[in-house]
Structure formats: structure tokens, C-alpha cells
Design a protein around this motif. Structure first.
Motif, PDB file in Angstrom:
ATOM      1  N   GLN A 422       0.834  -1.202   0.000  1.00  0.00           N
ATOM      2  CA  GLN A 422       0.000   0.000   0.000  1.00  0.00           C
ATOM      3  C   GLN A 422       0.872   1.257   0.000  1.00  0.00           C
ATOM      4  N   CYS A 423       1.896   1.266   0.848  1.00  0.00           N
ATOM      5  CA  CYS A 423       2.833   2.382   0.909  1.00  0.00           C
ATOM      6  C   CYS A 423       3.512   2.584  -0.439  1.00  0.00           C
ATOM      7  N   THR A 424       3.900   1.497  -1.079  1.00  0.00           N
ATOM      8  CA  THR A 424       4.559   1.565  -2.380  1.00  0.00           C
ATOM      9  C   THR A 424       3.661   2.232  -3.411  1.00  0.00           C
ATOM     10  N   GLU A 425       2.420   1.783  -3.498  1.00  0.00           N
ATOM     11  CA  GLU A 425       1.489   2.361  -4.472  1.00  0.00           C
ATOM     12  C   GLU A 425       1.273   3.850  -4.222  1.00  0.00           C
ATOM     13  N   LEU A 426       1.112   4.244  -2.982  1.00  0.00           N
ATOM     14  CA  LEU A 426       0.865   5.653  -2.678  1.00  0.00           C
ATOM     15  C   LEU A 426       2.094   6.504  -2.966  1.00  0.00           C
ATOM     16  N   ASN A 427       3.281   5.951  -2.771  1.00  0.00           N
ATOM     17  CA  ASN A 427       4.491   6.680  -3.151  1.00  0.00           C
ATOM     18  C   ASN A 427       4.546   6.877  -4.655  1.00  0.00           C
ATOM     19  N   TRP A 428       4.222   5.830  -5.407  1.00  0.00           N
ATOM     20  CA  TRP A 428       4.193   5.968  -6.871  1.00  0.00           C
ATOM     21  C   TRP A 428       3.168   7.022  -7.285  1.00  0.00           C
ATOM     22  N   LEU A 430       2.076   9.668  -5.548  1.00  0.00           N
ATOM     23  CA  LEU A 430       2.539  11.014  -5.204  1.00  0.00           C
ATOM     24  C   LEU A 430       3.708  11.454  -6.074  1.00  0.00           C
ATOM     25  N   ARG A 431       4.472  10.502  -6.576  1.00  0.00           N
ATOM     26  CA  ARG A 431       5.613  10.818  -7.441  1.00  0.00           C
ATOM     27  C   ARG A 431       5.243  10.785  -8.918  1.00  0.00           C
ATOM     28  N   ASN A 432       3.948  10.620  -9.196  1.00  0.00           N
ATOM     29  CA  ASN A 432       3.453  10.613 -10.574  1.00  0.00           C
ATOM     30  C   ASN A 432       4.104   9.490 -11.388  1.00  0.00           C
ATOM     31  N   LYS A 433       4.270   8.330 -10.753  1.00  0.00           N
ATOM     32  CA  LYS A 433       4.931   7.191 -11.381  1.00  0.00           C
ATOM     33  C   LYS A 433       4.010   5.969 -11.472  1.00  0.00           C
ATOM     34  N   ALA A 434       2.704   6.176 -11.419  1.00  0.00           N
ATOM     35  CA  ALA A 434       1.768   5.046 -11.366  1.00  0.00           C
ATOM     36  C   ALA A 434       1.231   4.642 -12.728  1.00  0.00           C
ATOM     37  N   ASP A 435       1.850   5.158 -13.794  1.00  0.00           N
ATOM     38  CA  ASP A 435       1.484   4.759 -15.140  1.00  0.00           C
ATOM     39  C   ASP A 435      -0.017   4.974 -15.363  1.00  0.00           C
ATOM     40  N   LYS A 436      -0.702   4.011 -15.940  1.00  0.00           N
ATOM     41  CA  LYS A 436      -2.115   4.222 -16.267  1.00  0.00           C
ATOM     42  C   LYS A 436      -3.026   4.197 -15.049  1.00  0.00           C
ATOM     43  N   ARG A 437      -2.499   3.821 -13.891  1.00  0.00           N
ATOM     44  CA  ARG A 437      -3.289   3.894 -12.661  1.00  0.00           C
ATOM     45  C   ARG A 437      -3.239   5.292 -12.055  1.00  0.00           C
ATOM     46  N   GLN A 438      -2.412   6.182 -12.613  1.00  0.00           N
ATOM     47  CA  GLN A 438      -2.158   7.479 -11.999  1.00  0.00           C
ATOM     48  C   GLN A 438      -3.432   8.286 -11.773  1.00  0.00           C
ATOM     49  N   VAL A 439      -3.592   8.733 -10.545  1.00  0.00           N
ATOM     50  CA  VAL A 439      -4.703   9.614 -10.177  1.00  0.00           C
ATOM     51  C   VAL A 439      -4.254  11.051 -10.414  1.00  0.00           C
ATOM     52  N   PRO A 440      -5.008  11.841 -11.153  1.00  0.00           N
ATOM     53  CA  PRO A 440      -4.577  13.206 -11.456  1.00  0.00           C
ATOM     54  C   PRO A 440      -4.498  14.083 -10.203  1.00  0.00           C
ATOM     55  N   GLY A 441      -3.483  14.915 -10.136  1.00  0.00           N
ATOM     56  CA  GLY A 441      -3.393  15.949  -9.113  1.00  0.00           C
ATOM     57  C   GLY A 441      -3.283  15.444  -7.691  1.00  0.00           C
ATOM     58  N   VAL A 457      -3.383   0.457  11.363  1.00  0.00           N
ATOM     59  CA  VAL A 457      -2.439   1.538  11.088  1.00  0.00           C
ATOM     60  C   VAL A 457      -3.046   2.417  10.005  1.00  0.00           C
ATOM     61  N   VAL A 458      -3.109   3.706  10.291  1.00  0.00           N
ATOM     62  CA  VAL A 458      -3.597   4.696   9.330  1.00  0.00           C
ATOM     63  C   VAL A 458      -2.495   5.731   9.134  1.00  0.00           C
ATOM     64  N   ALA A 459      -2.271   6.131   7.897  1.00  0.00           N
ATOM     65  CA  ALA A 459      -1.184   7.069   7.614  1.00  0.00           C
ATOM     66  C   ALA A 459      -1.592   8.057   6.538  1.00  0.00           C
ATOM     67  N   LEU A 460      -0.977   9.229   6.589  1.00  0.00           N
ATOM     68  CA  LEU A 460      -1.123  10.252   5.548  1.00  0.00           C
ATOM     69  C   LEU A 460       0.250  10.535   4.964  1.00  0.00           C
ATOM     70  N   TYR A 461       0.306  10.620   3.639  1.00  0.00           N
ATOM     71  CA  TYR A 461       1.559  10.908   2.938  1.00  0.00           C
ATOM     72  C   TYR A 461       1.382  12.138   2.053  1.00  0.00           C
ATOM     73  N   GLN A 462       2.452  12.911   1.903  1.00  0.00           N
ATOM     74  CA  GLN A 462       2.457  13.999   0.946  1.00  0.00           C
ATOM     75  C   GLN A 462       3.854  14.110   0.334  1.00  0.00           C
ATOM     76  N   LYS A 463       3.940  14.772  -0.812  1.00  0.00           N
ATOM     77  CA  LYS A 463       5.248  14.966  -1.438  1.00  0.00           C
ATOM     78  C   LYS A 463       6.122  15.751  -0.479  1.00  0.00           C
ATOM     79  N   GLY A 464       7.317  15.224  -0.207  1.00  0.00           N
ATOM     80  CA  GLY A 464       8.176  15.849   0.783  1.00  0.00           C
ATOM     81  C   GLY A 464       8.720  17.193   0.370  1.00  0.00           C
ATOM     82  N   PHE A 465       9.122  17.300  -0.893  1.00  0.00           N
ATOM     83  CA  PHE A 465       9.729  18.534  -1.392  1.00  0.00           C
ATOM     84  C   PHE A 465       9.111  18.838  -2.750  1.00  0.00           C
ATOM     85  N   PRO A 466       7.909  19.399  -2.749  1.00  0.00           N
ATOM     86  CA  PRO A 466       7.194  19.606  -4.023  1.00  0.00           C
ATOM     87  C   PRO A 466       7.922  20.532  -4.979  1.00  0.00           C
TER      88      PRO A 466
END
Length: 600
Positions: A422-428, A430-441, A457-466
Motif C-alpha cells: 500500500q505504501c509503495t502504491e501511494l508513493n508511486w 505522489l511521485r506521478n509514477k503510477a502509469d495508467k493507474r495514476q490519479v490526477p493531481g 495503522v492509518v497514515a497520511l503521505y504527501q510529497k516531501g519537497f514539491p
């Protein structure tokens, strides 16, 4: 299968109800007071960032490409290291999660990657094991005990439903099954399926939720297992299916397999596991592994990892409270209150609300669990999950995109790896690396991982250095007739002039680049020496012996050096060929120029 007598269930439940309420209240008051004091006395906590992620394909037990868990764990770890541009000797500690395995499997898994003597913690927390390893890694970095920690999860499972390992000792799920039997009876079906199906049954009765909504929870567009129930949503489904057909460019075979489509009637007619849940509404057991590297802000800056860094904005683990048993609710028995409390703490700590989230990876072990979790996470009001689903707010084009990876039902559920996948997918994302699964914006991503017994476990992620963009390019300074990659080598040379000694100290390698398909089909060679003196860049033939030689097209090398194309993606797709030391090749990202801030 759980084997617990009815008399044992009744006795256990009676013992619970006879506890002294005043004693419990006294203990709670003392505990809260102690926690408050500890919070006040704690030093300032450091920011934490995920800088590299990796995972294997999740496959049916015993039918995959890996012989055993050490191989799959090594693959996931090496992918995370390559993604971060780090080497294993930079990892200071490791938290390794798995449920089915003997003691010190974590050591066995990592000794094949490297034997550096670091602390390795073995973690087991049922289905939330992967996220438990991750929060342990985060806490070690946040608390200043380490600067770079690996979180690894894996599972080698047996086919079929989960079974007990021991029959000669207390079962950790005994209290849960005791109450379930009192509320709904005990049937000859897998206990986990009964627990979650009963929660769905309670929701249907309490809020008049349709069975179709129960089926469509989490599988309308995200898992590709289920069709839509309106023409408008069918149009969206076509888009989503197209997104998922080629999901991961990093692999010759996709990590997330495209599942078959089923009609609503087929789903209802599939083998009933426990009403209202059929086989096609359950996640399959799987083999697989996933990993994430967590670092401090100081480490990120020191190693120029800003472009990949995803901040763990907030992460909380919550275990069962008294309401799990005392409120006599099948919904609360499977962790509703745990999830609600964890989500509230995370949003409060981050200063965010569910309205700020765009994408979510949610623990959909059964479709019934996804439906009730929408409400527990605050994505919709209590009792309104059916309306939330009918509005299409759980998928592409709606309010949230939930489980763009496909979720557990689509891609499988190797218990120790799920939270880190799950963490891996969310990192992809946020980094705009999810190919055709990519959620816009995507700006804010939410993770939910639950294990009965229990922990969530519940977590929130954001781009560290936009301000650092992986996809932004340097100004087009290439002159007509010149190689496209030429200014990139010039930038490397400029960097070595000021920071060469530091790079030589940590990289200690000579890289040769045979560049093809340049202007007019020209070929050229560059040698980057990050092994001698303060480093250097030489164009043309060189008498220096390279530790690793890369051969790439000019345009592909340009994308590689600017972070648009990851080394592992280039290798698996055939765009990159190399000869020499593989360990040295993995250091390539350390010499790549970092894309400057957008405002520069």
C-alpha cells in the motif's frame, strides 16, 4: 480452522462482563495521565520520509517465480534500494514483518542482501504486519535512533483460508470468536470470513444497505473484478480498465494482474463463503514481498534525495478498546472503532481532513470491510456508504480514488507485505509514477491497514519537497547537432568540481556510458570517474577501467540521468544494457543530477 467449544465461548464472555468497571476506569485514568506526561517530556520529533519503495508481483501460493521467501524479500529490498539510489550498507536498522514463519526469518531474508550487523526486528501483527514494520521504522527515525531504516514485509502462504498454527494454547482470536458466536452463531466456514461478513450483515440490517452495494464496495472500478450497475459508470470503468492493463513499467510482467470481469449474477452465484460474502468478494492468499526505506530530513538533504522523498505526514497505530467487545456490535468487532480513532488522530496531527485526500489504499480483505471502512475513515457519514458508492465517489471521476492498485481482492494478500505494498502504491501516486493507474493531481494520500486481534495503522503521505520535480526538465541547452545527453554530463562535471570528494568517498566507482542513436545516428562514449581524486568526466575513449559499462540510446540516457526513467525500469524494458558489477550499477542514481527547484 478455529476449534473452540461453545462452553469455552460462554465462559470467556462471562469473565469479560464480570470485570470491575471502577478498576478499569482507574487504570485508564492513570494510563492517560502517564501518556500526557510522556508527550510533554518527549523531545521534538523529526520529520520522516520514504525515499525508496519496491515490491514483487503477488502470486498464488506455490505458483510464483520465487522458490522461497528469501528470494522475494531480496527482490523487494533491492528494488527499494535502487529506487532510492542507496546501497544496503547505508541502512542502519531494519524492521521485517511476516506472520507465517519461524523466528528470525527477518535475518534469513536480509542476510542474502548483506550482512552488515545491523539490528533486525522481526514483526508479527496479523494482517497489519507490513504497516507495523513501517511504523516501527518511522518511529526509529522520528525519535532520532537512526537516520535510515528499512521496512520489509513478506509472506509465503499456504493455499486456502487461514488456519490456526497451535492447538495447545490460548488462541489470540478467542474473545472475538466468542462474541461473534453469541451475536451471530458459529458456522462451518473460515472464522475471518464470518467476522467480516457478519459486519456486512449488520450494516445491511441497520442502514438498509443493498447486497449489490456490498458487492460493489471497493470493486466497482478499482479491482477490475466487478462490473458497474449503470451506463455512466460503465464509461468510467472502460477508462479504469485501460489504466490497469499495463500497470507497472518497472517489470516485464505487471505487478498487478488484470482480473477477469464478472457479472453481478456471477458474483452472487459464486460459492457462498458466509452470507452475504461470496468467494469473489474475498481476497486470495498470496506469496509476495514489499519494502520501503524511511529516512530523516537530514539524511535526505545529505544524499540529495529530495526528488523521490515522500513525507509521512502522520501515522498512527491503534489497538482494540473496550467498545470492541462491550458494544456487542459485529461492525465494531472487526475494528471499526480502531480505524475511526486512528483516522481521527492522524487527521488531527496532520491538520488535515478527509476532504484534503485524493487517493486511498484501503484494506479490502472482504468487500464488506471496505464498505464499513469508508465510514470509519470519515470519507462519508455513518450509514451512508451505500449512497457514497452509488455516487461513484470511491473511484476515478469521483470524490476519491480508492485502491488504484486493485486492492487486496484484486492483487492478493500476503499478510506481511500488504501494508508496505500500500505504501509503495501511494508513493508511486505522489511521485506521478503510477502509469495508467495514476490519479490526477495527487497531493495527499491515505493508507489503511488492519489486522484482527487487533491493530490498525492509518497514515497520511504527501510529497516531501514539491519544489523538486521528477518530471521537470532542465532548459534545452543542447546545440543543434549535439547529443541530447551532453549537457547532463556537463552538469555532472560541474557538480564534481564542487562536491567531487564527497561523491568519491561514497560511490567509489568508474562508470562508462556508450551512447547510441545520437545526432545523425552518431555514437559516443563518456566516462564518469567517481573513484579517483575529486572525480572527473571524460568524453571519448579513455584508458580508465570501468567498474560498470552502460549502453543506451541518447534520448533514453537523458531521461535516465534526469530521473524521468528509473534504472530498474530501463533495464527490465531493455532500454539499458550493462556489463560489470551489479552492486556498482545500483549506485548509478547517486551520481544523477538532481532536478533543481521549479522556482529556479
Amino acid at each position: 480452522m478455529l476449534s473452540i467449544s461453545r462452553s469455552t465461548l460462554s465462559t470467556s464472555l462471562k469473565n469479560i462482563s464480570q470485570r470491575n468497571n471502577s478498576s478499569i476506569l482507574s487504570v485508564n485514568v492513570q494510563t492517560n495521565s502517564s501518556l500526557a506526561s510522556a508527550e510533554e517530556m518527549a523531545p521534538n520529533k523529526r520529520k520522516t520520509f520514504v525515499v525508496g519503495v519496491g515490491m514483487t508481483k503477488f502470486e498464488k501460493p506455490g505458483r510464483g517465480t520465487h522458490d522461497d521467501f528469501p528470494e522475494m524479500a531480496k527482490e523487494a529490498t533491492n528494488k527499494a534500494l535502487a529506487d532510492a539510489g542507496l546501497t544496503y550498507d547505508q541502512i542502519e536498522q531494519a524492521a521485517v514483518g511476516y506472520c507465517y514463519g519461524d523466528s528470525t526469518c527477518g535475518q534469513k531474508a536480509l542476510y542474502g542482501v548483506g550482512m552488515t550487523g545491523i539490528p533486525i526486528y522481526n514483526v508479527n501483527n496479523n494482517c497489519s504486519t507490513g504497516s507495523t514494520a513501517l511504523i516501527l521504522a518511522k518511529n526509529l527515525v522520528e525519535g532520532g535512533l537512526a537516520d535510515c531504516v528499512l521496512a520489509l514485509g513478506f509472506e509465503k502462504m499456504q493455499p486456502g483460508s487461514l488456519k490456526n498454527t497451535f492447538s495447545d494454547r490460548a488462541n489470540p482470536m478467542e474473545d472475538f470468536v466468542t462474541l461473534m458466536a453469541e451475536l451471530q452463531g458459529f458456522a462451518p466456514s473460515p472464522p475471518a470470513a464470518q467476522l467480516f461478513a457478519n459486519a456486512g450483515r449488520e450494516h445491511m440490517a441497520k442502514y438498509v444497505t443493498s447486497r449489490s452495494c456490498m458487492i460493489f464496495a471497493g470493486q466497482i472500478l478499482t479491482s477490475l473484478d466487478f462490473p458497474l450497475c449503470s451506463d455512466a459508470r460503465n464509461q468510467t470503468r472502460t477508462l479504469c480498465q485501460d489504466r490497469l492493463e499495463k500497470p507497472q513499467a518497472l517489470h516485464q510482467e505487471p505487478i498487478f494482474p488484470v482480473s477477469k470481469e464478472y457479472t453481478l449474477d456471477q458474483i452472487k452465484a459464486s460459492p457462498l463463503i458466509h452470507d452475504p460474502v461470496t468467494k469473489l468478494q474475498c481476497c486470495p492468499t498470496s506469496d509476495g514481498s514489499a519494502a520501503a526505506i524511511v529516512c530523516s530530513e537530514e539524511f535526505v538533504h545529505k544524499h540529495n534525495l529530495q526528488a523521490n522523498a515522500v513525507e509521512i505526514l502522520a501515522m498512527e497505530m491503534v489497538t482494540d478498546g473496550r467498545s470492541t467487545f462491550d458494544d456487542k456490535s459485529s461492525i465494531k468487532l472487526v475494528g471499526y472503532d480502531m480505524t475511526k480513532k486512528a483516522a481521527e488522530k492522524v487527521f488531527s496531527k496532520a491538520g488535515k481532513t478527509p476532504e484534503d485526500v485524493q487517493v486511498i489504499e484501503l484494506h479490502d480483505c472482504f468487500s464488506a470491510n471496505e464498505l464499513i471502512t469508508y465510514e470509519a475513515l470519515g470519507l462519508c457519514p455513518e450509514g451512508k456508504a451505500g449512497e457514497f458508492i452509488d455516487a461513484g465517489d470511491n473511484t476515478y471521476g469521483g470524490k476519491y480514488v480508492i485502491n488504484p492498485s486493485g486492492g487486496l481482492i484484486s492483487k492478493g494478500h500476503p499478510l506481511g507485505a500488504t501494508g508496505l505494498a500500500q505504501c509503495t502504491e501511494l508513493n508511486w501516486q505522489l511521485r506521478n509514477k503510477a502509469d495508467k493507474r495514476q490519479v490526477p493531481g495527487v497531493k495527499l494520500a491515505l493508507q489503511h491497514n488492519i489486522g484482527l486481534g487487533g491493530a490498525v495503522v492509518v497514515a497520511l503521505y504527501q510529497k516531501g519537497f514539491p519544489e523538486y520535480s521528477q518530471t521537470a526538465l532542465y532548459p534545452a541547452t543542447t546545440a543543434a547537432g549535439a547529443f541530447k545527453a551532453e549537457p547532463v554530463f556537463d552538469l555532472v562535471q560541474s557538480t564534481l568540481k564542487t562536491e567531487g570528494a564527497e561523491y568519491v568517498k561514497k560511490v567509489k566507482a568508474v562508470f562508462a556510458f556508450n551512447v547510441t542513436d545520437g545526432p545523425g545516428g552518431a555514437k559516443e562514449t563518456w566516462v564518469i570517474d567517481v573513484k579517483n581524486g575529486n572525480g572527473s568526466v571524460t568524453r571519448g575513449s579513455s584508458n580508465k577501467k570501468a567498474d560498470c559499462t552502460f549502453t543506451m540510446k541518447d534520448s533514453d540516457l537523458y531521461d535516465l540521468m534526469l530521473g524521468k526513467l528509473q534504472p530498474q525500469a530501463a533495464f527490465f524494458s531493455g532500454k539499458l544494457k550493462f556489463a560489470g558489477n551489479m552492486a556498482v550499477a545500483m549506485k548509478l542514481q547517486q551520481i544523477m543530477p538532481k532536478v533543481p527547484p521549479a522556482n529556479l
